[in-house]
Design a protein around this motif. Structure first.
Motif, PDB file in Angstrom:
ATOM      1  N   THR A 128     -28.866 -21.587 100.631  1.00 34.49           N
ATOM      2  CA  THR A 128     -27.094 -22.023 100.234  1.00 34.49           C
ATOM      3  C   THR A 128     -27.395 -20.679  99.443  1.00 34.49           C
ATOM      4  OG1 THR A 128     -27.246 -23.695  99.088  1.00 34.49           O
ATOM      5  CG2 THR A 128     -26.911 -23.791 101.559  1.00 34.49           C
ATOM      6  N   TYR A 129     -28.253 -20.756  98.962  1.00 34.14           N
ATOM      7  CA  TYR A 129     -28.107 -19.662  97.045  1.00 34.14           C
ATOM      8  C   TYR A 129     -27.252 -20.248  96.631  1.00 34.14           C
ATOM      9  CZ  TYR A 129     -31.015 -15.997  98.968  1.00 34.14           C
ATOM     10  OH  TYR A 129     -31.811 -15.015  98.977  1.00 34.14           O
ATOM     11  N   ASN A 130     -26.814 -21.941  96.848  1.00 36.27           N
ATOM     12  CA  ASN A 130     -25.974 -22.632  95.896  1.00 36.27           C
ATOM     13  C   ASN A 130     -26.712 -23.156  94.787  1.00 36.27           C
ATOM     14  OD1 ASN A 130     -24.047 -24.673  94.663  1.00 36.27           O
ATOM     15  ND2 ASN A 130     -23.965 -26.031  96.184  1.00 36.27           N
ATOM     16  N   VAL A 131     -27.413 -24.329  94.786  1.00 37.70           N
ATOM     17  CA  VAL A 131     -28.760 -24.397  93.155  1.00 37.70           C
ATOM     18  C   VAL A 131     -29.788 -24.541  94.291  1.00 37.70           C
ATOM     19  CG1 VAL A 131     -29.335 -26.548  92.609  1.00 37.70           C
ATOM     20  CG2 VAL A 131     -27.005 -25.840  92.042  1.00 37.70           C
ATOM     21  N   ASP A 132     -30.881 -24.909  93.260  1.00 38.87           N
ATOM     22  CA  ASP A 132     -32.237 -24.336  93.295  1.00 38.87           C
ATOM     23  C   ASP A 132     -32.399 -24.578  92.448  1.00 38.87           C
ATOM     24  OD1 ASP A 132     -31.905 -23.219  95.948  1.00 38.87           O
ATOM     25  OD2 ASP A 132     -32.086 -21.084  95.090  1.00 38.87           O
ATOM     26  N   PHE A 133     -33.879 -26.051  92.874  1.00 33.08           N
ATOM     27  CA  PHE A 133     -34.590 -26.025  91.361  1.00 33.08           C
ATOM     28  C   PHE A 133     -36.424 -26.453  91.400  1.00 33.08           C
ATOM     29  CE2 PHE A 133     -33.163 -29.502  93.701  1.00 33.08           C
ATOM     30  CZ  PHE A 133     -34.684 -30.775  93.582  1.00 33.08           C
ATOM     31  N   GLU A 134     -36.512 -25.710  90.297  1.00 34.72           N
ATOM     32  CA  GLU A 134     -37.733 -26.633  89.670  1.00 34.72           C
ATOM     33  C   GLU A 134     -38.160 -27.796  89.773  1.00 34.72           C
ATOM     34  OE1 GLU A 134     -38.759 -21.815  88.658  1.00 34.72           O
ATOM     35  OE2 GLU A 134     -39.340 -23.368  87.625  1.00 34.72           O
ATOM     36  N   HIS A 135     -39.566 -28.794  90.021  1.00 35.40           N
ATOM     37  CA  HIS A 135     -39.342 -30.260  88.978  1.00 35.40           C
ATOM     38  C   HIS A 135     -40.579 -30.309  89.392  1.00 35.40           C
ATOM     39  CE1 HIS A 135     -39.288 -34.539  90.267  1.00 35.40           C
ATOM     40  NE2 HIS A 135     -39.817 -34.631  89.254  1.00 35.40           N
ATOM     41  N   TYR A 136     -41.045 -30.060  87.656  1.00 34.69           N
ATOM     42  CA  TYR A 136     -42.570 -30.379  87.373  1.00 34.69           C
ATOM     43  C   TYR A 136     -42.824 -31.909  87.117  1.00 34.69           C
ATOM     44  CZ  TYR A 136     -41.753 -25.107  86.000  1.00 34.69           C
ATOM     45  OH  TYR A 136     -41.377 -23.975  86.246  1.00 34.69           O
ATOM     46  N   ILE A 137     -43.449 -31.795  87.826  1.00 29.80           N
ATOM     47  CA  ILE A 137     -44.242 -33.937  87.957  1.00 29.80           C
ATOM     48  C   ILE A 137     -44.552 -34.350  86.660  1.00 29.80           C
ATOM     49  CG2 ILE A 137     -45.128 -34.930  88.811  1.00 29.80           C
ATOM     50  CD1 ILE A 137     -42.761 -33.867  91.075  1.00 29.80           C
ATOM     51  N   GLY A 148     -44.381 -37.789  79.781  1.00 31.91           N
ATOM     52  CA  GLY A 148     -44.518 -37.692  81.140  1.00 31.91           C
ATOM     53  C   GLY A 148     -43.268 -37.350  81.543  1.00 31.91           C
ATOM     54  N   GLU A 149     -42.390 -37.301  80.992  1.00 35.35           N
ATOM     55  CA  GLU A 149     -41.066 -37.317  81.972  1.00 35.35           C
ATOM     56  C   GLU A 149     -40.730 -35.945  82.763  1.00 35.35           C
ATOM     57  OE1 GLU A 149     -36.734 -37.142  79.922  1.00 35.35           O
ATOM     58  OE2 GLU A 149     -37.545 -38.217  78.736  1.00 35.35           O
ATOM     59  N   ASP A 150     -39.747 -35.928  83.476  1.00 37.36           N
ATOM     60  CA  ASP A 150     -40.091 -34.636  84.387  1.00 37.36           C
ATOM     61  C   ASP A 150     -39.441 -33.880  83.578  1.00 37.36           C
ATOM     62  OD1 ASP A 150     -41.901 -36.276  85.998  1.00 37.36           O
ATOM     63  OD2 ASP A 150     -40.592 -36.481  87.589  1.00 37.36           O
ATOM     64  N   ILE A 151     -39.511 -32.077  84.090  1.00 38.76           N
ATOM     65  CA  ILE A 151     -38.766 -31.199  83.617  1.00 38.76           C
ATOM     66  C   ILE A 151     -38.190 -30.496  84.996  1.00 38.76           C
ATOM     67  CG2 ILE A 151     -39.082 -29.239  82.653  1.00 38.76           C
ATOM     68  CD1 ILE A 151     -41.001 -30.976  80.731  1.00 38.76           C
ATOM     69  N   TYR A 152     -37.128 -29.963  84.932  1.00 41.48           N
ATOM     70  CA  TYR A 152     -36.112 -29.753  85.949  1.00 41.48           C
ATOM     71  C   TYR A 152     -36.407 -27.908  85.133  1.00 41.48           C
ATOM     72  CZ  TYR A 152     -35.839 -33.991  87.800  1.00 41.48           C
ATOM     73  OH  TYR A 152     -35.996 -35.489  88.769  1.00 41.48           O
ATOM     74  N   GLY A 153     -35.851 -27.356  86.175  1.00 41.95           N
ATOM     75  CA  GLY A 153     -35.686 -25.624  86.024  1.00 41.95           C
ATOM     76  C   GLY A 153     -34.477 -25.345  87.216  1.00 41.95           C
ATOM     77  N   VAL A 154     -32.948 -25.459  86.435  1.00 40.82           N
ATOM     78  CA  VAL A 154     -32.342 -25.363  88.006  1.00 40.82           C
ATOM     79  C   VAL A 154     -31.764 -23.895  87.960  1.00 40.82           C
ATOM     80  CG1 VAL A 154     -29.457 -26.624  88.329  1.00 40.82           C
ATOM     81  CG2 VAL A 154     -31.582 -27.707  86.667  1.00 40.82           C
ATOM     82  N   TYR A 155     -31.827 -23.559  89.059  1.00 39.54           N
ATOM     83  CA  TYR A 155     -31.513 -21.906  89.346  1.00 39.54           C
ATOM     84  C   TYR A 155     -30.145 -21.968  90.475  1.00 39.54           C
ATOM     85  CZ  TYR A 155     -35.914 -20.293  88.693  1.00 39.54           C
ATOM     86  OH  TYR A 155     -37.356 -20.270  88.476  1.00 39.54           O
ATOM     87  N   ASN A 156     -29.038 -21.721  89.250  1.00 41.05           N
ATOM     88  CA  ASN A 156     -27.300 -21.847  89.887  1.00 41.05           C
ATOM     89  C   ASN A 156     -26.600 -20.581  89.350  1.00 41.05           C
ATOM     90  OD1 ASN A 156     -26.578 -22.201  87.388  1.00 41.05           O
ATOM     91  ND2 ASN A 156     -25.658 -24.094  87.506  1.00 41.05           N
ATOM     92  N   ASN A 157     -25.167 -20.400  89.763  1.00 41.13           N
ATOM     93  CA  ASN A 157     -24.494 -19.509  89.601  1.00 41.13           C
ATOM     94  C   ASN A 157     -25.186 -17.948  90.254  1.00 41.13           C
ATOM     95  OD1 ASN A 157     -22.540 -21.354  89.261  1.00 41.13           O
ATOM     96  ND2 ASN A 157     -23.124 -21.136  86.354  1.00 41.13           N
ATOM     97  N   TYR A 158     -25.344 -18.243  91.724  1.00 44.49           N
ATOM     98  CA  TYR A 158     -25.973 -17.216  92.483  1.00 44.49           C
ATOM     99  C   TYR A 158     -24.841 -15.753  92.186  1.00 44.49           C
ATOM    100  CZ  TYR A 158     -30.605 -19.174  93.142  1.00 44.49           C
ATOM    101  OH  TYR A 158     -31.211 -19.303  92.843  1.00 44.49           O
TER     102      TYR A 158
END
Length: 179
Positions: free
Chosen positions: A154-163, A52-62
Protein backbone atom coordinates in the motif's frame (compact mmCIF):
# COMPACT_ATOMS: atom_id res chain seq x y z
CA UNK A 1 13.08 -16.00 7.68
CA UNK A 2 9.38 -16.55 7.86
CA UNK A 3 6.58 -14.46 6.47
CA UNK A 4 2.86 -14.46 7.17
CA UNK A 5 -0.21 -12.29 6.76
CA UNK A 6 -1.47 -10.54 9.91
CA UNK A 7 -4.54 -8.38 10.41
CA UNK A 8 -3.98 -5.64 13.01
CA UNK A 9 -7.24 -4.95 14.80
CA UNK A 10 -5.96 -1.93 16.74
CA UNK A 11 -4.39 1.36 15.82
CA UNK A 12 -0.97 1.66 17.48
CA UNK A 13 0.14 5.14 18.52
CA UNK A 14 3.87 5.68 18.94
CA UNK A 15 6.11 8.56 20.02
CA UNK A 16 9.65 8.99 18.81
CA UNK A 17 12.13 10.92 16.71
CA UNK A 18 11.99 11.21 12.94
CA UNK A 19 14.05 11.73 9.79
CA UNK A 20 13.14 11.97 6.11
CA UNK A 21 15.34 9.95 3.77
CA UNK A 22 15.48 7.89 0.59
CA UNK A 23 16.78 4.42 -0.16
CA UNK A 24 19.46 5.97 -2.39
CA UNK A 25 20.65 8.20 0.46
CA UNK A 26 20.94 5.17 2.74
CA UNK A 27 23.42 3.46 0.37
CA UNK A 28 26.24 5.90 1.19
CA UNK A 29 27.64 6.32 4.69
CA UNK A 30 28.02 10.06 3.98
CA UNK A 31 24.31 10.60 3.23
CA UNK A 32 22.71 7.84 5.33
CA UNK A 33 20.41 9.12 8.08
CA UNK A 34 18.91 5.97 9.61
CA UNK A 35 22.00 4.88 11.54
CA UNK A 36 22.25 8.32 13.13
CA UNK A 37 18.52 8.33 13.89
CA UNK A 38 18.75 5.02 15.75
CA UNK A 39 21.93 6.10 17.53
CA UNK A 40 20.23 9.28 18.76
CA UNK A 41 17.15 7.29 19.80
CA UNK A 42 19.30 4.80 21.70
CA UNK A 43 21.27 7.56 23.45
CA UNK A 44 18.37 9.88 24.31
CA UNK A 45 15.26 7.73 24.72
CA UNK A 46 15.90 4.03 25.38
CA UNK A 47 17.05 4.67 28.98
CA UNK A 48 13.60 6.13 29.74
CA UNK A 49 11.74 3.03 28.53
CA UNK A 50 10.88 0.06 30.69
CA UNK A 51 13.30 -2.84 30.29
CA UNK A 52 12.11 -5.13 27.53
CA UNK A 53 9.66 -2.57 26.12
CA UNK A 54 9.05 -3.10 22.42
CA UNK A 55 10.49 -0.54 20.02
CA UNK A 56 9.04 0.46 16.64
CA UNK A 57 10.55 1.86 13.46
CA UNK A 58 7.60 3.43 11.63
CA UNK A 59 7.90 4.20 7.89
CA UNK A 60 5.31 6.62 6.48
CA UNK A 61 4.66 9.62 4.28
CA UNK A 62 5.93 7.78 1.22
CA UNK A 63 6.54 10.16 -1.69
CA UNK A 64 6.07 7.38 -4.25
CA UNK A 65 5.60 3.64 -4.61
CA UNK A 66 9.12 2.95 -5.85
CA UNK A 67 12.56 2.71 -4.30
CA UNK A 68 13.63 6.28 -5.19
CA UNK A 69 10.99 8.39 -3.41
CA UNK A 70 11.51 9.96 0.02
CA UNK A 71 9.83 8.70 3.19
CA UNK A 72 9.80 9.41 6.94
CA UNK A 73 11.13 7.00 9.55
CA UNK A 74 10.19 7.36 13.22
CA UNK A 75 12.30 5.50 15.81
CA UNK A 76 9.70 5.10 18.52
CA UNK A 77 7.97 3.41 21.40
CA UNK A 78 4.29 2.54 21.75
CA UNK A 79 2.23 4.91 23.89
CA UNK A 80 -1.18 3.33 23.37
CA UNK A 81 -3.40 1.10 21.30
CA UNK A 82 -6.83 2.13 20.17
CA UNK A 83 -9.37 -0.51 19.20
CA UNK A 84 -10.98 -0.30 15.82
CA UNK A 85 -14.64 0.57 16.24
CA UNK A 86 -16.71 -2.41 17.39
CA UNK A 87 -13.77 -4.31 18.93
CA UNK A 88 -12.71 -4.65 22.56
CA UNK A 89 -9.32 -3.53 23.84
CA UNK A 90 -7.25 -4.09 26.95
CA UNK A 91 -7.88 -1.03 29.18
CA UNK A 92 -4.26 -0.87 30.39
CA UNK A 93 -3.00 -0.52 26.83
CA UNK A 94 -4.44 3.01 26.65
CA UNK A 95 -2.35 4.32 29.55
CA UNK A 96 0.93 6.16 29.08
CA UNK A 97 3.65 4.77 31.34
CA UNK A 98 5.60 7.16 33.54
CA UNK A 99 8.69 6.33 31.47
CA UNK A 100 6.93 7.31 28.25
CA UNK A 101 5.74 10.60 29.71
CA UNK A 102 9.21 11.35 31.11
CA UNK A 103 10.94 10.61 27.82
CA UNK A 104 8.45 12.66 25.79
CA UNK A 105 8.70 15.58 28.22
CA UNK A 106 12.50 15.77 27.87
CA UNK A 107 12.59 16.05 24.11
CA UNK A 108 11.28 18.81 21.94
CA UNK A 109 11.85 16.79 18.78
CA UNK A 110 9.44 13.98 19.69
CA UNK A 111 6.74 13.29 17.08
CA UNK A 112 3.69 11.03 17.00
CA UNK A 113 3.38 8.20 14.49
CA UNK A 114 0.17 6.23 14.01
CA UNK A 115 0.18 2.65 12.74
CA UNK A 116 -3.26 1.97 11.26
CA UNK A 117 -5.22 -1.21 11.78
CA UNK A 118 -5.22 -3.29 8.64
CA UNK A 119 -3.60 -6.07 6.69
CA UNK A 120 0.17 -6.57 6.77
CA UNK A 121 2.66 -9.07 5.43
CA UNK A 122 5.11 -9.79 8.24
CA UNK A 123 8.74 -10.80 7.62
CA UNK A 124 10.41 -12.15 10.77
CA UNK A 125 14.17 -12.29 11.29
CA UNK A 126 16.35 -12.92 14.32
CA UNK A 127 19.99 -12.02 14.86
CA UNK A 128 22.43 -9.15 15.25
CA UNK A 129 21.19 -5.67 14.32
CA UNK A 130 21.28 -3.82 11.96
CA UNK A 131 22.04 -6.69 9.57
CA UNK A 132 18.95 -8.61 10.68
CA UNK A 133 16.54 -5.78 9.88
CA UNK A 134 18.36 -5.11 6.60
CA UNK A 135 17.87 -8.79 5.69
CA UNK A 136 14.14 -8.52 6.45
CA UNK A 137 13.83 -5.47 4.17
CA UNK A 138 15.75 -7.26 1.41
CA UNK A 139 13.35 -10.23 1.62
CA UNK A 140 10.37 -7.85 1.50
CA UNK A 141 11.72 -5.97 -1.55
CA UNK A 142 12.46 -9.27 -3.31
CA UNK A 143 8.94 -10.53 -2.58
CA UNK A 144 7.11 -7.36 -3.68
CA UNK A 145 9.28 -6.80 -6.77
CA UNK A 146 8.44 -10.30 -8.05
CA UNK A 147 5.77 -9.88 -10.78
CA UNK A 148 4.14 -13.12 -9.60
CA UNK A 149 3.71 -11.81 -6.02
CA UNK A 150 0.11 -12.34 -4.91
CA UNK A 151 0.10 -9.24 -2.65
CA UNK A 152 0.45 -5.52 -3.37
CA UNK A 153 2.09 -2.98 -1.02
CA UNK A 154 0.00 0.00 0.00
CA UNK A 155 2.95 2.37 0.64
CA UNK A 156 0.88 3.88 3.46
CA UNK A 157 2.61 2.74 6.68
CA UNK A 158 5.15 -0.03 7.22
CA UNK A 159 6.92 -0.74 10.49
CA UNK A 160 9.67 -2.65 12.21
CA UNK A 161 8.69 -4.16 15.56
CA UNK A 162 11.72 -4.89 17.74
CA UNK A 163 10.48 -7.57 20.12
CA UNK A 164 11.64 -6.89 23.68
CA UNK A 165 13.27 -3.63 22.60
CA UNK A 166 16.65 -5.18 21.84
CA UNK A 167 18.40 -3.03 19.24
CA UNK A 168 21.61 -5.08 19.30
CA UNK A 169 20.53 -8.73 19.01
CA UNK A 170 17.02 -10.08 18.85
CA UNK A 171 13.89 -10.57 16.81
CA UNK A 172 12.45 -8.02 14.43
CA UNK A 173 9.09 -8.35 12.72
CA UNK A 174 8.87 -6.20 9.58
CA UNK A 175 5.21 -5.32 8.83
CA UNK A 176 4.54 -4.25 5.23
CA UNK A 177 1.06 -2.80 4.60
CA UNK A 178 -0.81 -4.70 1.87
CA UNK A 179 -4.11 -4.31 0.01
Amino acid sequence: MTSQIKELSEVIVCKGISVRTTNNAEISHDTAKLGRLWQKFYQNHVEHLSEGEDIYGVYNNYESDDLVGAFDVVASWKVKSEPVEGQDSDEDSNVLSAANILSAAHSSDVVTATIPAGKYMVFTEEGRMPNTVMNAWEKAWTYFNDPSSEHTRTYNVDFEHYIGGNLEYGQVDLYIGIE
